[in-house]
Scaffold this motif. Structure first.
Motif, short mmCIF file in Angstrom:
data_model
loop_
_atom_site.label_atom_id
_atom_site.label_comp_id
_atom_site.label_asym_id
_atom_site.label_seq_id
_atom_site.Cartn_x
_atom_site.Cartn_y
_atom_site.Cartn_z
N GLY A 42 10.85 -1.01 -22.14
CA GLY A 42 9.92 -1.28 -21.11
C GLY A 42 9.10 0.42 -20.55
N GLN A 43 9.07 0.74 -21.21
CA GLN A 43 8.74 2.37 -21.08
C GLN A 43 7.07 2.67 -21.33
OE1 GLN A 43 10.77 3.94 -19.08
NE2 GLN A 43 12.24 2.32 -19.08
N ALA A 44 6.04 1.57 -21.57
CA ALA A 44 5.49 2.23 -22.18
C ALA A 44 4.91 2.93 -23.64
CB ALA A 44 4.37 2.41 -21.28
N MET A 45 6.43 2.35 -24.45
CA MET A 45 6.49 3.84 -25.28
C MET A 45 6.29 2.86 -26.71
SD MET A 45 9.70 5.99 -23.69
CE MET A 45 8.76 7.67 -25.50
N CYS A 46 5.50 2.13 -26.51
CA CYS A 46 5.58 1.05 -27.52
C CYS A 46 4.71 -0.26 -28.06
CB CYS A 46 6.85 0.67 -28.46
SG CYS A 46 8.00 -0.61 -27.83
N ALA A 47 3.99 -0.60 -27.35
CA ALA A 47 3.13 -1.50 -27.61
C ALA A 47 3.37 -2.45 -28.20
CB ALA A 47 2.26 -1.05 -28.48
N THR A 48 4.75 -3.01 -28.04
CA THR A 48 5.75 -4.21 -28.86
C THR A 48 5.67 -5.04 -27.41
OG1 THR A 48 7.77 -3.68 -28.74
CG2 THR A 48 5.97 -2.89 -30.87
N CYS A 49 4.67 -5.07 -26.78
CA CYS A 49 4.58 -5.92 -26.03
C CYS A 49 3.40 -6.47 -25.47
CB CYS A 49 5.56 -6.15 -24.21
SG CYS A 49 4.75 -4.67 -23.60
N HIS A 50 1.95 -6.57 -26.28
CA HIS A 50 1.80 -6.11 -26.33
C HIS A 50 0.59 -7.76 -25.97
CE1 HIS A 50 -3.49 -6.57 -28.69
NE2 HIS A 50 -3.09 -6.61 -26.95
#
Length: 108
Positions: A42-50
């Motif tokens: 949840g740190q906006a560091m990956c995009a795997t919750c797009h």
């Protein structure tokens, strides 16, 4: 309670009731929603919750931050300039007590 509805490509729907303040990503992870990974927590560091936000909810969301915008350029499924958001950056509230999103085909 807030309501988050996840629409999947196969027509399956996950409708969740969550406490206000819960993010779309946290709700998905806590309830085992397929297609939402949330690798960075949840740190906006990956995009795997797009997710693709359904159009009727877009105007109710806060603006995209620079960090979120940058990560959305790295999504596994093509970004939609209007509807793409990171689930970790969408927090339910009294003002956003309901949201519907479409889950992309892939996250990784």
């Amino acid at each position: 309670m807030a309501k988050i509805t996840f629409h999947h490509l196969d027509g399956h729907i996950d409708a969740l009731s969550v406490d206000p303040g819960t993010t779309v990503m946290r709700a998905a992870i806590a309830h085992g929603v397929e297609g939402i990974v949330g690798e960075c927590g949840g740190q906006a560091m990956c995009a795997t919750c797009h997710v693709f936000v359904r159009e009727q909810y877009i105007d109710r969301l806060p603006p995209i931050t620079d960090d979120e915008d940058e990560m959305l350029d790295c999504t596994a499924s093509p970004r939609d300039e209007l509807r793409s958001r990171l689930g970790c950056q969408i927090r339910t509230s009294l003002d956003l007590d309901e949201i519907e999103v479409d889950v992309p085909e892939t996250q990784v």
